[in-house]
Design a protein around this motif. Sequence first.
Motif, short mmCIF file in Angstrom:
data_model
loop_
_atom_site.label_atom_id
_atom_site.label_comp_id
_atom_site.label_asym_id
_atom_site.label_seq_id
_atom_site.Cartn_x
_atom_site.Cartn_y
_atom_site.Cartn_z
N UNK A 267 0.92 -0.96 0.06
CA UNK A 267 -0.02 0.58 0.09
C UNK A 267 0.80 1.18 -0.13
N UNK A 268 2.29 1.24 0.36
CA UNK A 268 2.34 2.49 0.64
C UNK A 268 3.51 2.45 -0.80
N UNK A 269 3.84 1.21 -1.25
CA UNK A 269 4.57 1.69 -2.73
C UNK A 269 3.97 2.28 -3.65
N UNK A 270 2.26 1.45 -3.49
CA UNK A 270 1.15 2.31 -4.66
C UNK A 270 0.93 3.82 -4.54
N UNK A 271 0.80 3.82 -3.54
CA UNK A 271 0.10 4.73 -2.33
C UNK A 271 1.74 6.61 -2.79
N UNK A 272 2.66 5.96 -2.99
CA UNK A 272 4.18 6.87 -3.71
C UNK A 272 3.81 6.90 -5.03
N UNK A 273 3.64 5.90 -5.81
CA UNK A 273 3.04 6.49 -7.24
C UNK A 273 2.15 5.89 -8.05
N UNK A 274 0.83 6.40 -7.82
CA UNK A 274 -0.23 6.08 -8.64
C UNK A 274 -0.10 4.83 -9.56
N UNK A 275 -0.56 3.49 -9.83
CA UNK A 275 -0.25 3.02 -10.86
C UNK A 275 0.74 1.95 -10.86
N UNK A 276 1.93 1.92 -9.53
CA UNK A 276 2.77 1.29 -9.57
C UNK A 276 3.34 0.22 -9.79
N UNK A 277 1.95 -0.71 -8.71
CA UNK A 277 2.00 -2.00 -8.00
C UNK A 277 1.23 -2.52 -9.67
N UNK A 278 0.81 -2.21 -10.54
CA UNK A 278 -0.39 -2.08 -12.21
C UNK A 278 1.47 -2.25 -13.25
N UNK A 279 2.55 -1.12 -13.15
CA UNK A 279 3.60 -1.26 -14.00
C UNK A 279 4.06 -2.41 -13.70
N UNK A 280 4.31 -3.21 -12.17
CA UNK A 280 5.45 -3.78 -11.97
C UNK A 280 4.76 -5.39 -12.29
N UNK A 281 3.66 -5.75 -12.41
CA UNK A 281 2.77 -6.27 -12.43
C UNK A 281 2.67 -6.78 -13.64
N UNK A 282 2.56 -5.89 -14.34
CA UNK A 282 2.57 -5.90 -15.98
C UNK A 282 3.83 -6.61 -16.98
N UNK A 283 5.06 -6.82 -15.71
CA UNK A 283 6.25 -7.16 -16.98
C UNK A 283 6.42 -8.62 -16.09
N UNK A 284 7.32 -9.35 -16.54
CA UNK A 284 7.39 -11.53 -16.51
C UNK A 284 7.76 -10.44 -15.16
N UNK A 285 9.27 -9.96 -15.70
CA UNK A 285 10.02 -10.46 -14.33
C UNK A 285 9.29 -9.61 -12.89
N UNK A 286 8.12 -8.62 -12.70
CA UNK A 286 7.91 -8.13 -11.65
C UNK A 286 6.34 -9.02 -11.12
N UNK A 287 5.85 -9.96 -11.70
CA UNK A 287 5.13 -10.96 -11.50
C UNK A 287 5.97 -12.09 -10.96
N UNK A 288 6.91 -12.56 -11.16
CA UNK A 288 7.96 -13.36 -10.57
C UNK A 288 8.36 -13.18 -9.39
N UNK A 289 9.06 -11.56 -9.74
CA UNK A 289 9.19 -10.95 -7.99
C UNK A 289 8.23 -11.37 -7.14
#
Length: 312
Positions: A267-289
């Motif tokens: 929640x803190x990461x998503x609050x720092x920049x809106x849509x940060x979690x969507x950008x992170x999970x949009x890539x394969x590396x982010x999903x694996x992480x």
Amino acid sequence: MNLPLVTLGVTLLGCVLAVLGVRSWSAGQAQRQALVDRMSQSGPLALESGRRRRFAGVDRRLRGTRLGRRIERSISATGLELTAGEYAVYVVAALLALYFVVGSVFAPFFGLLAVLIGVWGANGFLNWQRAKRTEAFISQLPELTRVLANATQAGLALRTAIGMAVEELDDPAREELRRVADQLALGRSLDDALGDLVERLPSRELTVLVSTLILSNRAGGTIVTSLRNLTETLEERKETRREVTTLLSQVKVTAVAVPVLGLGFLLVINGMRDGALEDMTGALGGRVAVLIATGLYALGFILINRLTRVRI
């Protein structure tokens, strides 16, 4: 051939058949409703508390499958007033709500992870309820053995002593012993009825009690002394279990706090920049992480619970 007359005759015959069909259908519906009313009072369409079952169609179809029978056995051990169909519908509704809520707060990929965790949590909820009911039953074992010892000392048979315990004790011991008494009344042996009780509520204390009752029943000897000694032992184990539970309560809270802190960081990461979690999970590396991090949190939760599981 007089065509109008034939047409009139066929029409009248069709009307007669239609009337007979409607009457037969009405009679069948009346018989079915009468059967449902009788079963709703004492059969599978009503729960033991008298509450009418919901989703009877889903429950009927689900109980015909292996999964449905397994769910029904698990629910019967928890003491919950639920049917397999109600449980399945509630779980599906909760998973859908969990997906949309978590997906909207974090990201759609986290919604899928929440659904997978929710499936595991639904089964864990039944196991938790079963363990909770087992603990409550274990806490009543000293009183149960005392009642059985007094009844057998008065010269009563073991079956009669179990019936007296049903009247003397509170739930969950009352409900479980009532099941045993009902099975004995239907002609099942004492070994099988008590064996089913141990399968529903597995514990060392109950296993010792059941073994004592079965051996004494087979040998035909007195069990008063054994039950009185067992009562004292169970009282001591009850106090020991209470002390251990108090000592480990803080560690168990830690096991829950660790995953909650992980959600807080997201929640803190998503609050720092809106849509940060969507950008992170949009890539394969982010999903694996995210999958690796989720697995590590789950592993930590499981290990902490394993380490705090003390067998007494």
